[in-house]
Design a protein around this motif. Structure first.
Motif, PDB file in Angstrom:
ATOM      1  N   ALA A  72       0.833  -1.208   0.000  1.00 25.62           N
ATOM      2  CA  ALA A  72       0.000   0.000   0.000  1.00 25.62           C
ATOM      3  C   ALA A  72       0.865   1.256   0.000  1.00 25.62           C
ATOM      4  O   ALA A  72       0.595   2.211  -0.754  1.00 25.62           O
ATOM      5  N   PHE A  73       1.907   1.276   0.825  1.00 30.38           N
ATOM      6  CA  PHE A  73       2.799   2.441   0.865  1.00 30.38           C
ATOM      7  C   PHE A  73       3.444   2.680  -0.505  1.00 30.38           C
ATOM      8  O   PHE A  73       3.557   3.817  -0.965  1.00 30.38           O
ATOM      9  N   GLU A  74       3.858   1.596  -1.151  1.00 24.34           N
ATOM     10  CA  GLU A  74       4.503   1.729  -2.463  1.00 24.34           C
ATOM     11  C   GLU A  74       3.516   2.232  -3.511  1.00 24.34           C
ATOM     12  O   GLU A  74       3.868   3.041  -4.372  1.00 24.34           O
ATOM     13  N   ALA A  75       2.270   1.763  -3.445  1.00 21.44           N
ATOM     14  CA  ALA A  75       1.277   2.135  -4.456  1.00 21.44           C
ATOM     15  C   ALA A  75       0.887   3.608  -4.358  1.00 21.44           C
ATOM     16  O   ALA A  75       0.542   4.228  -5.360  1.00 21.44           O
ATOM     17  N   MET A  76       0.947   4.186  -3.144  1.00 22.05           N
ATOM     18  CA  MET A  76       0.463   5.556  -2.956  1.00 22.05           C
ATOM     19  C   MET A  76       1.563   6.602  -3.030  1.00 22.05           C
ATOM     20  O   MET A  76       1.285   7.808  -2.991  1.00 22.05           O
ATOM     21  N   ASN A  77       2.824   6.186  -3.105  1.00 26.38           N
ATOM     22  CA  ASN A  77       3.938   7.121  -3.299  1.00 26.38           C
ATOM     23  C   ASN A  77       3.948   8.272  -2.294  1.00 26.38           C
ATOM     24  O   ASN A  77       4.126   9.439  -2.650  1.00 26.38           O
ATOM     25  N   GLY A  78       3.723   7.948  -1.018  1.00 29.23           N
ATOM     26  CA  GLY A  78       3.932   8.945   0.029  1.00 29.23           C
ATOM     27  C   GLY A  78       2.752   9.820   0.377  1.00 29.23           C
ATOM     28  O   GLY A  78       2.893  10.736   1.197  1.00 29.23           O
ATOM     29  N   ALA A  79       1.576   9.585  -0.210  1.00 28.03           N
ATOM     30  CA  ALA A  79       0.418  10.409   0.123  1.00 28.03           C
ATOM     31  C   ALA A  79      -0.860   9.589  -0.039  1.00 28.03           C
ATOM     32  O   ALA A  79      -1.036   8.912  -1.052  1.00 28.03           O
ATOM     33  N   GLY A  80      -1.741   9.650   0.970  1.00 26.07           N
ATOM     34  CA  GLY A  80      -2.989   8.911   0.891  1.00 26.07           C
ATOM     35  C   GLY A  80      -3.401   8.380   2.250  1.00 26.07           C
ATOM     36  O   GLY A  80      -2.939   8.872   3.289  1.00 26.07           O
ATOM     37  N   ARG A  81      -4.280   7.376   2.236  1.00 28.89           N
ATOM     38  CA  ARG A  81      -4.796   6.818   3.482  1.00 28.89           C
ATOM     39  C   ARG A  81      -4.813   5.295   3.408  1.00 28.89           C
ATOM     40  O   ARG A  81      -5.124   4.718   2.360  1.00 28.89           O
ATOM     41  N   VAL A  82      -4.499   4.661   4.539  1.00 34.11           N
ATOM     42  CA  VAL A  82      -4.660   3.219   4.691  1.00 34.11           C
ATOM     43  C   VAL A  82      -5.459   2.979   5.960  1.00 34.11           C
ATOM     44  O   VAL A  82      -5.148   3.551   7.006  1.00 34.11           O
ATOM     45  N   SER A  83      -6.494   2.178   5.851  1.00 35.93           N
ATOM     46  CA  SER A  83      -7.277   1.839   7.042  1.00 35.93           C
ATOM     47  C   SER A  83      -7.302   0.327   7.217  1.00 35.93           C
ATOM     48  O   SER A  83      -7.428  -0.414   6.240  1.00 35.93           O
ATOM     49  N   ILE A  84      -7.152  -0.102   8.453  1.00 33.44           N
ATOM     50  CA  ILE A  84      -7.217  -1.525   8.789  1.00 33.44           C
ATOM     51  C   ILE A  84      -8.295  -1.691   9.847  1.00 33.44           C
ATOM     52  O   ILE A  84      -8.243  -1.062  10.902  1.00 33.44           O
ATOM     53  N   SER A  85      -9.270  -2.521   9.551  1.00 39.09           N
ATOM     54  CA  SER A  85     -10.355  -2.757  10.496  1.00 39.09           C
ATOM     55  C   SER A  85     -10.544  -4.254  10.690  1.00 39.09           C
ATOM     56  O   SER A  85     -10.224  -5.055   9.802  1.00 39.09           O
ATOM     57  N   ALA A  86     -11.025  -4.627  11.847  1.00 38.57           N
ATOM     58  CA  ALA A  86     -11.260  -6.040  12.150  1.00 38.57           C
ATOM     59  C   ALA A  86     -12.589  -6.172  12.876  1.00 38.57           C
ATOM     60  O   ALA A  86     -12.922  -5.357  13.739  1.00 38.57           O
ATOM     61  N   ALA A  87     -13.357  -7.189  12.489  1.00 37.33           N
ATOM     62  CA  ALA A  87     -14.664  -7.409  13.100  1.00 37.33           C
ATOM     63  C   ALA A  87     -14.931  -8.896  13.192  1.00 37.33           C
ATOM     64  O   ALA A  87     -14.360  -9.703  12.449  1.00 37.33           O
ATOM     65  N   LEU A  88     -15.816  -9.258  14.097  1.00 40.17           N
ATOM     66  CA  LEU A  88     -16.218 -10.645  14.289  1.00 40.17           C
ATOM     67  C   LEU A  88     -17.384 -10.959  13.365  1.00 40.17           C
ATOM     68  O   LEU A  88     -18.394 -10.248  13.351  1.00 40.17           O
ATOM     69  N   LEU A  89     -17.262 -12.029  12.568  1.00 42.58           N
ATOM     70  CA  LEU A  89     -18.324 -12.460  11.674  1.00 42.58           C
ATOM     71  C   LEU A  89     -19.106 -13.602  12.308  1.00 42.58           C
ATOM     72  O   LEU A  89     -18.560 -14.372  13.101  1.00 42.58           O
ATOM     73  N   PRO A  90     -20.368 -13.755  11.948  1.00 43.07           N
ATOM     74  CA  PRO A  90     -21.160 -14.875  12.480  1.00 43.07           C
ATOM     75  C   PRO A  90     -20.572 -16.209  12.035  1.00 43.07           C
ATOM     76  O   PRO A  90     -19.862 -16.296  11.024  1.00 43.07           O
ATOM     77  N   ALA A  91     -20.890 -17.240  12.790  1.00 45.10           N
ATOM     78  CA  ALA A  91     -20.432 -18.583  12.429  1.00 45.10           C
ATOM     79  C   ALA A  91     -21.021 -18.972  11.082  1.00 45.10           C
ATOM     80  O   ALA A  91     -22.219 -18.877  10.867  1.00 45.10           O
ATOM     81  N   GLU A  92     -20.157 -19.393  10.156  1.00 43.45           N
ATOM     82  CA  GLU A  92     -20.652 -19.767   8.831  1.00 43.45           C
ATOM     83  C   GLU A  92     -20.017 -21.040   8.292  1.00 43.45           C
ATOM     84  O   GLU A  92     -20.472 -21.598   7.307  1.00 43.45           O
ATOM     85  N   GLU A  93     -18.962 -21.505   8.933  1.00 42.00           N
ATOM     86  CA  GLU A  93     -18.292 -22.718   8.457  1.00 42.00           C
ATOM     87  C   GLU A  93     -18.231 -23.738   9.582  1.00 42.00           C
ATOM     88  O   GLU A  93     -18.038 -23.381  10.744  1.00 42.00           O
ATOM     89  N   GLU A  94     -18.400 -24.997   9.215  1.00 36.87           N
ATOM     90  CA  GLU A  94     -18.300 -26.068  10.197  1.00 36.87           C
ATOM     91  C   GLU A  94     -16.895 -26.657  10.176  1.00 36.87           C
ATOM     92  O   GLU A  94     -16.345 -26.943   9.111  1.00 36.87           O
ATOM     93  N   VAL A  95     -16.320 -26.803  11.352  1.00 33.07           N
ATOM     94  CA  VAL A  95     -14.981 -27.366  11.470  1.00 33.07           C
ATOM     95  C   VAL A  95     -14.992 -28.439  12.543  1.00 33.07           C
ATOM     96  O   VAL A  95     -15.869 -28.475  13.416  1.00 33.07           O
ATOM     97  N   ALA A  96     -14.012 -29.327  12.468  1.00 35.56           N
ATOM     98  CA  ALA A  96     -13.901 -30.386  13.458  1.00 35.56           C
ATOM     99  C   ALA A  96     -13.308 -29.823  14.743  1.00 35.56           C
ATOM    100  O   ALA A  96     -12.247 -29.211  14.734  1.00 35.56           O
ATOM    101  N   VAL A  97     -14.014 -30.017  15.834  1.00 31.77           N
ATOM    102  CA  VAL A  97     -13.541 -29.608  17.153  1.00 31.77           C
ATOM    103  C   VAL A  97     -13.563 -30.852  18.030  1.00 31.77           C
ATOM    104  O   VAL A  97     -14.611 -31.252  18.547  1.00 31.77           O
ATOM    105  N   GLY A  98     -12.391 -31.494  18.167  1.00 28.11           N
ATOM    106  CA  GLY A  98     -12.343 -32.765  18.870  1.00 28.11           C
ATOM    107  C   GLY A  98     -13.103 -33.809  18.069  1.00 28.11           C
ATOM    108  O   GLY A  98     -12.866 -34.021  16.892  1.00 28.11           O
ATOM    109  N   SER A  99     -14.062 -34.462  18.708  1.00 26.41           N
ATOM    110  CA  SER A  99     -14.868 -35.478  18.034  1.00 26.41           C
ATOM    111  C   SER A  99     -16.158 -34.897  17.453  1.00 26.41           C
ATOM    112  O   SER A  99     -16.955 -35.616  16.852  1.00 26.41           O
ATOM    113  N   ASP A 100     -16.369 -33.583  17.645  1.00 18.49           N
ATOM    114  CA  ASP A 100     -17.587 -32.938  17.165  1.00 18.49           C
ATOM    115  C   ASP A 100     -17.293 -32.046  15.963  1.00 18.49           C
ATOM    116  O   ASP A 100     -16.150 -31.665  15.699  1.00 18.49           O
ATOM    117  N   VAL A 101     -18.336 -31.713  15.230  1.00 17.69           N
ATOM    118  CA  VAL A 101     -18.257 -30.738  14.143  1.00 17.69           C
ATOM    119  C   VAL A 101     -19.115 -29.550  14.535  1.00 17.69           C
ATOM    120  O   VAL A 101     -20.318 -29.686  14.775  1.00 17.69           O
TER     121      VAL A 101
END
Length: 215
Positions: free
Chosen positions: A125-154
């Motif tokens: 991002a820094f290289e693409a903007m050549n010293g001027a601009g904005r970068v934003s980083i955000s993080a959020a929790l999404l609802p459960a949407e994928e099933e994964v194996a947890v021990g003997s359960d899914v």
């Protein structure tokens, strides 16, 4: 087989590159009165360092990822990555903003590998903007949407989504499908492995990565 070949070649190239850099440095210290020689030797050292950086990226790409998983907080990883990215490429007047949801849980992951993901993305991002601009980083929790194996359960487990957005020029449509391909680059000097390594680390964490661009 190709990976082993690339790793072997990269290891063999590192030694002569180191020798070139060391010998150029010795000459530079001996020829202090010759400005033309000083300029040429500085270029040699600079090019040797750049070649060595490419070799290191090749080794990172072909080497199998062995995750050292532990409980971590993504906000801490991202803040560390922001500092590391600026040591790789000065951000100049670029504004960097971080926003993390208050309910963001800790995750299990390799902090070193995850730090490399965000360092690479921010450096791009820094290289693409050549010293001027904005970068934003955000993080959020999404609802459960994928099933994964947890021990003997899914079970369906929630996911954490991190978005890195910048005000750069964007990516042309004909380039979008190639951005994560090894050795593809739009830069005059680049290995084309930065985003390929990012995807490899994401895959190792059973994650997903997508890219979008706006006009």
């Amino acid at each position: 087989s190709i990976g082993r070949l690339a790793a072997g070649v990269a290891h063999e190239v590192k030694n002569p590159l180191a020798g070139i850099e060391v010998m150029a440095g010795l000459l530079k210290r001996q020829l202090t009165d010759n400005q033309d020689a000083q300029s040429i030797l500085e270029d040699i050292i600079k090019e040797a360092k750049m070649a060595n950086a490419i070799v290191v990226e090749v080794l990172d790409f072909v080497r199998p990822i062995r995750l050292q998983v532990e409980d971590i907080r993504l906000d801490e990883v991202v803040r560390d990555a922001a500092q590391m990215a600026e040591s790789h490429r000065s951000r100049g007047e670029i504004e960097v903003s971080l926003s993390f949801a208050t309910d963001l849980p800790g995750i299990e992951g390799d902090p070193h590998q995850l730090r490399q993901i965000f360092t690479n993305l921010l450096t791009n991002a820094f290289e693409a903007m050549n010293g001027a601009g904005r970068v934003s980083i955000s993080a959020a929790l999404l609802p459960a949407e994928e099933e994964v194996a947890v021990g003997s359960d899914v079970k369906a487990v929630p996911m954490v989504q991190v978005e890195v957005a910048d005000s750069g020029p964007g990516v042309p449509p004909d380039v979008m499908d190639k951005m994560f391909s090894p050795f593809f680059t739009t830069k005059p000097q680049g290995s084309g492995l930065g985003l390929a390594i990012v995807r490899k680390i994401v895959d190792a964490h059973d994650g997903r990565i997508d890219m979008t661009t706006q006009d």
